[in-house]
Write a protein that holds these residues in place. Structure first.
Motif, PDB file in Angstrom:
ATOM      1  N   ASP A 242       0.858  -1.171   0.000  1.00  0.00           N
ATOM      2  CA  ASP A 242       0.000   0.000   0.000  1.00  0.00           C
ATOM      3  C   ASP A 242       0.909   1.240   0.000  1.00  0.00           C
ATOM      4  O   ASP A 242       2.105   1.126   0.272  1.00  0.00           O
ATOM      5  N   LEU A 243       0.339   2.402  -0.306  1.00  0.00           N
ATOM      6  CA  LEU A 243       1.155   3.601  -0.374  1.00  0.00           C
ATOM      7  C   LEU A 243       1.751   3.911   0.987  1.00  0.00           C
ATOM      8  O   LEU A 243       1.126   3.652   2.024  1.00  0.00           O
ATOM      9  N   PRO A 244       2.973   4.481   1.013  1.00  0.00           N
ATOM     10  CA  PRO A 244       3.581   4.836   2.303  1.00  0.00           C
ATOM     11  C   PRO A 244       2.699   5.798   3.069  1.00  0.00           C
ATOM     12  O   PRO A 244       1.963   6.608   2.500  1.00  0.00           O
ATOM     13  N   MET A 245       2.804   5.741   4.383  1.00  0.00           N
ATOM     14  CA  MET A 245       1.894   6.492   5.227  1.00  0.00           C
ATOM     15  C   MET A 245       2.440   7.874   5.607  1.00  0.00           C
ATOM     16  O   MET A 245       1.659   8.811   5.784  1.00  0.00           O
ATOM     17  N   VAL A 246       3.755   8.006   5.759  1.00  0.00           N
ATOM     18  CA  VAL A 246       4.291   9.269   6.271  1.00  0.00           C
ATOM     19  C   VAL A 246       5.351   9.794   5.315  1.00  0.00           C
ATOM     20  O   VAL A 246       5.891   9.058   4.487  1.00  0.00           O
ATOM     21  N   ALA A 247       5.627  11.078   5.471  1.00  0.00           N
ATOM     22  CA  ALA A 247       6.671  11.735   4.673  1.00  0.00           C
ATOM     23  C   ALA A 247       7.968  11.757   5.467  1.00  0.00           C
ATOM     24  O   ALA A 247       7.964  11.745   6.699  1.00  0.00           O
ATOM     25  N   PRO A 248       9.106  11.812   4.776  1.00  0.00           N
ATOM     26  CA  PRO A 248      10.386  11.939   5.485  1.00  0.00           C
ATOM     27  C   PRO A 248      10.410  13.235   6.281  1.00  0.00           C
ATOM     28  O   PRO A 248       9.879  14.264   5.861  1.00  0.00           O
ATOM     29  N   GLY A 249      11.030  13.186   7.434  1.00  0.00           N
ATOM     30  CA  GLY A 249      11.097  14.355   8.291  1.00  0.00           C
ATOM     31  C   GLY A 249      12.488  14.946   8.337  1.00  0.00           C
ATOM     32  O   GLY A 249      13.456  14.391   7.807  1.00  0.00           O
ATOM     33  N   ASN A 250      12.566  16.097   9.006  1.00  0.00           N
ATOM     34  CA  ASN A 250      13.849  16.780   9.233  1.00  0.00           C
ATOM     35  C   ASN A 250      14.605  17.000   7.924  1.00  0.00           C
ATOM     36  O   ASN A 250      15.786  16.688   7.801  1.00  0.00           O
ATOM     37  N   VAL A 251      13.908  17.518   6.929  1.00  0.00           N
ATOM     38  CA  VAL A 251      14.549  17.776   5.639  1.00  0.00           C
ATOM     39  C   VAL A 251      15.436  19.013   5.767  1.00  0.00           C
ATOM     40  O   VAL A 251      14.976  20.069   6.202  1.00  0.00           O
ATOM     41  N   GLN A 252      16.706  18.856   5.438  1.00  0.00           N
ATOM     42  CA  GLN A 252      17.669  19.942   5.519  1.00  0.00           C
ATOM     43  C   GLN A 252      18.394  20.067   4.176  1.00  0.00           C
ATOM     44  O   GLN A 252      18.647  19.067   3.517  1.00  0.00           O
ATOM     45  N   VAL A 253      18.712  21.296   3.810  1.00  0.00           N
ATOM     46  CA  VAL A 253      19.418  21.543   2.555  1.00  0.00           C
ATOM     47  C   VAL A 253      20.728  22.248   2.874  1.00  0.00           C
ATOM     48  O   VAL A 253      20.724  23.261   3.591  1.00  0.00           O
ATOM     49  N   HIS A 254      21.820  21.706   2.353  1.00  0.00           N
ATOM     50  CA  HIS A 254      23.143  22.330   2.492  1.00  0.00           C
ATOM     51  C   HIS A 254      23.620  22.726   1.097  1.00  0.00           C
ATOM     52  O   HIS A 254      23.866  21.860   0.256  1.00  0.00           O
ATOM     53  N   VAL A 255      23.677  24.029   0.868  1.00  0.00           N
ATOM     54  CA  VAL A 255      24.111  24.532  -0.443  1.00  0.00           C
ATOM     55  C   VAL A 255      25.637  24.439  -0.499  1.00  0.00           C
ATOM     56  O   VAL A 255      26.346  25.082   0.284  1.00  0.00           O
ATOM     57  N   ILE A 256      26.139  23.645  -1.412  1.00  0.00           N
ATOM     58  CA  ILE A 256      27.598  23.426  -1.529  1.00  0.00           C
ATOM     59  C   ILE A 256      28.231  24.532  -2.356  1.00  0.00           C
ATOM     60  O   ILE A 256      29.234  25.115  -1.978  1.00  0.00           O
ATOM     61  N   ASN A 257      27.672  24.797  -3.501  1.00  0.00           N
ATOM     62  CA  ASN A 257      28.164  25.898  -4.328  1.00  0.00           C
ATOM     63  C   ASN A 257      26.992  26.427  -5.140  1.00  0.00           C
ATOM     64  O   ASN A 257      25.834  26.060  -4.908  1.00  0.00           O
TER      65      ASN A 257
END
Length: 1299
Positions: free
Chosen positions: A838-853
């Motif tokens: 069945d489809l996954p129930m939850v979304a990934p949490g603690n999404v962080q973005v690190h801009v490298i360049n």
């Protein structure tokens, strides 16, 4: 033990030598043994005798030695002890005698010049090094001198002296010019061994001012340069002309013409000279001669021949080179210089001397207590060297006494030595040309026997071959060696054994009964030791059936056999060779276990074939010759597919096998290569034939494996190189008995299609795999890791079963078993499946973005709990899209991008981002069913990056000293532009680049006028934009400033365009009517080009028709064309060989009155008329203004005020006199000049001049109304210098010419 020998007293020295050879011990090179034995020092590495060092680097004087115990080191300098502890600049390397003198931290190399000697000492003696002479290299500067020019008459000889500074080591000399190019040398001009440059005779082309002698000092990597030498060669013709111009007709004048003369030697001088060279060196003899024609040099040796293989001629045979000279090369060498007028010669008397060289150098001596020995030191040289001895570095005459030692010239005799007799002796052989120094120690050892051969070492040999059993040993005194067979066997003696001095036992002919254990015993006065080794004797490898000579017809098949017999414990390998080389890489060559087969033999296969059999102990081979012959001529052989086999018969019927036999049909002149057997199952698939097997073409029976419950019929197909035969008639039918299934279904899987089911699938058995009637399947399943019983169901012959009501994504154990009316197949293996996802129930949490360049970011997230995935975790998807470009502050259509990261990853890289932009992203987990919910959108911004290149760079408006640059901003600024960077540099005629100039331009500018440039110069421009991050990629262009103001085109035609570097005609276009066509083009290239148009019927082979274009117009009307016809056309430029445009094709219109084109409606005609009208309007305005001012043109007054503008150019600001750029080259005036070089008045100097409309001369209009001065770009007629009028053409005259 020393053997007793009876000799006469007259041969005492020979006895001593033999005693040395017999009694001296050889110490085996065994690392463990060498570590345990005491040994006097031995010098292993030292610096050269004559050591020239670089004064800029640290001085390293090497001295390495070995010994047991390890030796200590000391040094002398100039014969006295050198205390290195008192000199802070000198250190000695640890565990070494090597000195390091620190020059790079304040020391001076000159302070350490001298003679150094190293001593290595331990308790058993002292070894010394050679005398090492340390001298710093020198590369002095050339002495300053005033060099007078050399004035030489053509044909005379000349010597240019180099006289380089004296350096250490001497420099390498070579001659070059100012451009650092080597001066060419030949038989006429060459460099001598002393570095001087010799001219046998000078020629006019030798005149130059840059004969430069260079001295290269390799040791310091420096080159010194002598001042250039000037040579002026006067030819007779020019000299006669000069004399004639200064003398009257009655004077007697005239120089003699160039006269030929016989050779005269420039070097060496005189008729004879001497030369001394040392043995082993390279002998160089030189003769350089003057003369005209240029003499040729030849060398001979009086009374003998020049040594073969060691004689070489260099420098155009002016130098004789003999390598590795010896005393036999002494003698008189004559060089002969010859030309057509005569010859000259010189005799060089060569004497070869010799520094000392070894005949017999002393060798280390290892003795046992009480033994005798000798050290021999014999050397030769010219003159004969003196021999002197030292003991432990001290002259032997003042060394401590040793009663066992006696010195006899070049020999030291030792008798009844003791351990205290150990020492290191030095032999010094010297004469006036050098010396030799050799260290040789006497080491007296008392050691019990040791056996160095490993215990129980296994030796394997082939029967009837020798066997060598090692017993490497050492002891002092030298041990006696005895051999026994077996542990308690008797001592080995007799002719069947050979006992070597190194302890090895040799069995010349080993037999099978020689196998066994052998014991080696070593004993001396200090002890006894024994060792056992094993011997195995193997049977020899034999070829019992060798390849035989074969004669084969072309395209036939041949086989060579190589059957072998070998010892069962050995593993043989067989290699086949053709003509002693590897077999060709050809699939026709088939190597079997004991044969070689060649298919489809060709003439190239002719040769000798060798079978080589190798084992680890022996190798045997046998060869045979293959001869390929042509097939005998036969009448028209017809090759065809074989006829089908017949008379198929089944025999030996069993439950699971049967034997099939047949008779082959006619092969139709092509051998049958194989038979294919097919079967039909009349019970399950009647009429369908299946492949069963195939056998070689030589086989007519085959044993076939059968399956139960199949009604078999068989047929056979024959195959040859032509193709396959028709199938044979089917055999009789054979029905096998039923049986339980042998196998279960394959590829069993359990995958749910819905969240609450489990779909079990498998691949059904084939019909003949059922082994009997009533095929069914037993499907079983149970939930994994739960204590449940198996649930089973029997289904018909299908391939799928669906289990409903299951939990979502739960693992199950699954098995499927086949059964028929006779029973079950074997127990099947279990597989693991899962119920539906069945489809996954939850979304990934603690999404962080690190801009490298600016183009790359890294996104992190936390994994979701596996229970919430509700399926197979396939990975994570990152959705990201650009929201806004920060530099443009504009939004555009959102285009989402997706990146998928497989597996249970927690991060991913986002490449290809646009700099200086705002982005959003979210992350979703993915399983086999689909994607789960998205995480909250995350906003991030990319920093500024470097911009792209400017969108364009145009270079316009060329003048004498300026160019105008225009550019477009970068398509992708990737940030806030801070500036533009312009770099440019001139390019000369040889495409070399000049100095680079850099200019920074504000970011809001889009054009720039470059001033103060050189006239008629090509420049290369590099242009790029900058942000705060850095510079972007650059765009390049090239342009040329004009040579003269006359080269500036009228604004209506050429203003703002830079002449291209290479001419071209492009954009040829046609506008066709019924009987004519208007051709136009664009031209880029040199001015004053005359064009022509070539045309012809498209697709025709007729020659091109050519029409000349009047003037330099860029259009032409082709008339007299045929309506409705396709034409080809191209445009060319006169005077540019092979330079023309690409072809264009057009078609005239059909002959219809309605399709006639009114010229008044054509764009080119309207544009032309507008240009003419504009010119008339400008002329009328100028005339009106000037008439209102008085109606007179003040050009004459201005010219009178300036006098001659070519001679007195005025500066623009203060009226002072300017300066010429170069009067000799007639270059245009510099920027300060008011008057151009063609004596016309510039527009800013006189508003009433018509120079703006032409070239400063009387302009005219063509018949079509175009202004000649405007389009042609050249004057109609050049006025004579000095008679040129400065008055501008009258507008009235211009109007009259127009009317």
């Amino acid at each position: 033990m020393m053997k007793e020998m009876s000799v006469s007293a007259s041969k005492a020295s020979l006895v001593l030598f033999l005693c040395q050879m017999i009694s001296a011990l050889d110490v085996p090179l065994d690392s463990k043994l060498l570590e345990e034995l005491s040994q006097p020092p031995t010098i292993t590495q030292q610096s050269p005798k004559d050591y020239i060092v670089d004064p800029r680097e640290n001085i390293v004087i090497q001295c390495e030695a070995k010994g047991k115990p390890p030796p200590s080191f000391s040094w002398t300098r100039n014969g006295t002890h050198f205390d290195i502890d008192k000199d802070a600049q000198v250190t000695m390397k640890p565990n070494s005698g090597t000195l390091v003198i620190n020059i790079m931290n304040g020391g001076k190399a000159e302070a350490y010049e001298g003679v150094y000697q190293c001593t290595a000492r331990n308790e058993r003696g002292a070894a010394i090094s050679n005398n090492i002479v340390i001298r710093p290299s020198r590369s002095p500067l050339w002495t300053k001198e005033k060099l007078e020019p050399n004035h030489v008459r053509e044909g005379d000889s000349l010597v240019l002296h180099c006289r380089p500074p004296v350096g250490l080591p001497p420099p390498i000399i070579f001659w070059m010019d100012n451009a650092f190019q080597r001066l060419p040398q030949s038989e006429r001009v060459s460099q001598g061994l002393n570095g001087d440059l010799y001219f046998s005779n000078v020629q006019p082309e030798d005149t130059r001012e840059d004969y430069i002698c260079y001295a290269r000092f390799n040791h310091t990597q420096t080159i010194q340069q002598k001042q250039p030498i000037s040579v002026k060669v006067f030819s007779m013709d020019s000299l006669n002309d000069t004399i004639a111009a200064n003398l009257s007709d009655t004077d007697i004048f005239g120089a003699k013409p160039v006269t030929e003369r016989q050779p005269v030697l420039l070097t060496p001088t005189g008729s004879t000279s001497t030369k001394v060279e040392l043995r082993g060196n390279v002998l160089l003899l030189e003769c350089i001669a003057a003369g005209l024609p240029t003499p040729v040099i030849r060398w001979i040796k009086e009374g003998g021949e020049l040594p073969a293989n060691r004689t070489f001629f260099e420098n155009f045979k002016k130098t004789l080179k003999i390598i590795d000279v010896s005393e036999a090369d002494s003698g008189n060498y004559k060089c002969i210089a010859r030309n057509i007028l005569g010859s000259a010669h010189h005799v060089i008397s060569v004497t070869v001397k010799a520094a000392p060289y070894w005949i017999t150098a002393p060798r280390n001596l290892v003795l046992s207590p009480g033994e005798d020995g000798t050290l021999i030191c014999r050397a030769n040289g010219n003159p004969k060297p003196n021999i002197s001895w030292l003991a432990n570095g001290v002259p032997i005459a003042i060394a401590p006494e040793d009663p066992s030692r006696k010195v006899d010239g070049d020999t030291i005799i030792f008798s009844h030595v003791q351990e205290r007799s150990s020492a290191v002796y030095q032999c010094n052989a010297s004469n006036e040309y050098g010396y030799l120094l050799a260290n040789a120690f006497v080491n007296v050892l008392a050691e019990p026997p040791r056996i160095l051969t490993p215990a129980n070492k296994l030796y394997q040999v082939i029967a009837d071959s020798p066997a060598l059993l090692d017993c490497a040993y050492f002891g002092s005194p030298k041990p006696e060696i005895e051999w026994f067979k077996g542990v308690k066997g008797s001592i080995l003696r007799g002719n069947e054994y050979v006992f070597h001095d190194n302890g090895t036992l040799e069995i010349p002919v080993a037999q099978k009964d020689s196998t066994g254990t052998y014991t080696c015993v070593a004993r001396n006065a200090l002890g006894k030791i024994q060792n056992e080794v094993q011997l195995e004797v193997k049977d020899p490898t034999m070829i019992i059936k060798q390849p035989e000579y074969k004669v084969i017809q072309r395209y036939g098949q041949v086989s060579f056999e190589c059957i072998i017999k070998h010892d069962s414990t050995l593993s043989p390998t067989i290699i086949w060779l053709k003509d002693n080389d590897e077999l060709p890489d050809d699939e026709r060559f088939l190597v079997g276990k004991d044969n070689l087969t060649i298919m489809n033999v060709t003439d190239k296969d002719d040769g000798t074939y060798t079978c080589i059999v190798n084992t680890t102990l022996d190798s045997v081979s046998a060869s045979a010759v293959l001869t390929v012959v042509a097939a005998p001529p036969t009448p028209a052989i017809i090759y065809a597919r074989p006829n089908p086999p017949f008379d198929l018969e089944l025999t030996g019927q069993l439950e699971r096998s049967v034997e099939l036999s047949w008779i082959p049909g006619d092969e139709n002149n092509s051998p049958i290569t194989n038979f294919v057997i097919e079967y039909e199952d009349g019970l399950h698939e009647p009429g369908v034939w299946h492949y069963q097997t195939e056998v070689p073409g030589t086989q007519t029976t085959v044993q076939l494996k059968l399956s139960p419950y199949v009604n078999y019929s068989f047929r056979v197909i024959a195959v040859n190189e032509i193709g396959r035969s028709q199938p044979s008639e089917p055999s009789e039918q054979y029905l096998t008995k039923s049986a339980n299934p042998d196998e279960n279904p394959s590829n069993v899987q359990g995958i749910g299609s819905e969240p609450d089911n489990l779909v079990i699938t498998w691949e059904s058995l084939k019909g003949f795999q059922s082994n009997g009637p009533g095929l069914q399947y037993k499907v079983s399943w149970r939930q994994k890791d739960v204590d449940d019983e198996w649930t089973s169901v029997i289904v018909a012959n299908v391939s799928k079963y669906i289990v409903s009501g299951t939990p979502t994504f739960v693992p199950y154990e699954i098995k499927v078993q086949a059964l028929n009316d006779l029973g079950y197949a074997p127990e099947p293996s279990e597989v693991i499946g899962h119920s539906g996802e069945d489809l996954p129930m939850v979304a990934p949490g603690n999404v962080q973005v690190h801009v490298i360049n600016s183009t790359l970011a890294k996104v992190h997230w936390d994994t979701v709990p596996l229970k919430t995935v509700r399926g197979h975790l396939q990975g994570y998807k990152v959705y990201y899209w650009k929201v806004q470009n920060l530099s443009r502050r504009s939004r555009r259509h959102v285009e989402k991008k997706i990146l998928t990261f497989r597996g249970n990853k927690t991060f991913g890289m986002l490449p290809g981002l646009e700099p200086y932009s705002s982005y959003k992203l979210n992350v979703r987990v993915v399983n086999g069913k689909g994607e789960g919910p998205a995480s909250p959108d995350k906003v991030f911004k990319t920093p500024e990056g470097v911009p792209s290149s400017p969108s364009f760079l145009r270079i316009t408006n060329p003048t004498l000293d300026s160019l105008t640059l225009e550019w477009g901003s970068p398509t992708h600024p990737n940030g806030v532009l801070t500036s533009y960077i312009l770099k440019f540099q001139p390019i000369n005629n040889t495409h070399e680049l000049g100095p680079l100039v850099e200019i920074r331009i504000p970011a809001n500018e889009s054009s720039l006028i470059l001033k103060n440039l050189n006239y008629s110069t090509r420049y290369k421009f590099y242009f790029n934009a900058q942000t705060s991050v850095g510079s972007g990629s650059q765009i390049t262009e090239e342009a040329i400033t004009i040579m003269d103001e006359a080269d500036i085109l009228h604004p209506a035609i050429g203003a703002g365009k830079v002449q291209p570097l290479y001419p071209r005609i492009r954009n040829v276009t046609t506008a066709a009517a019924e009987t004519y066509a208007n051709i136009s083009w664009e031209y880029e290239g040199p001015d004053h080009a005359n064009f022509y148009v070539e045309y012809g019927v498209a697709g025709s082979k007729e020659d091109w028709k050519k029409e000349i274009v009047n003037g330099s117009r860029s259009f032409f009307v082709l008339k007299g064309l045929t309506p409705g016809t396709a034409y080809k056309v191209r445009v060319g430029a006169e005077g540019l060989s092979g330079f023309r445009s690409s072809e264009d094709v057009f078609e005239t219109g059909p002959a219809m009155a309605s399709r006639q084109v009114d010229i008044a409606t054509q764009g080119w005609f309207i544009g032309l008329m507008c240009a003419v009208a504009l010119l008339i309007l400008i002329l009328l305005i100028v005339c009106f203004i000037r008439r209102n001012k008085g109606g007179k043109y003040p050009v004459k007054e201005k010219e009178d005020a300036h006098a001659d503008p070519e001679i007195q150019p005025m500066k623009e600001d203060d009226g002072t006199f300017g300066e010429y750029s170069d009067a000799e080259d007639h270059k245009p005036l510099k920027k300060g000049s008011r008057t151009p070089s063609d004596r016309t008045v510039k527009k800013e100097d006189s508003d009433d001049s018509l120079v703006d409309y032409g070239e400063g001369v009387n302009g005219q209009f063509n018949e079509d109304g175009s202004f000649i001065g405007q389009y042609s770009g050249k004057k109609e007629k050049e006025p004579a210098e000095g008679n040129e009028s400065s008055e501008a053409p009258s507008p009235v005259n211009a109007m009259n010419s127009f009317v």
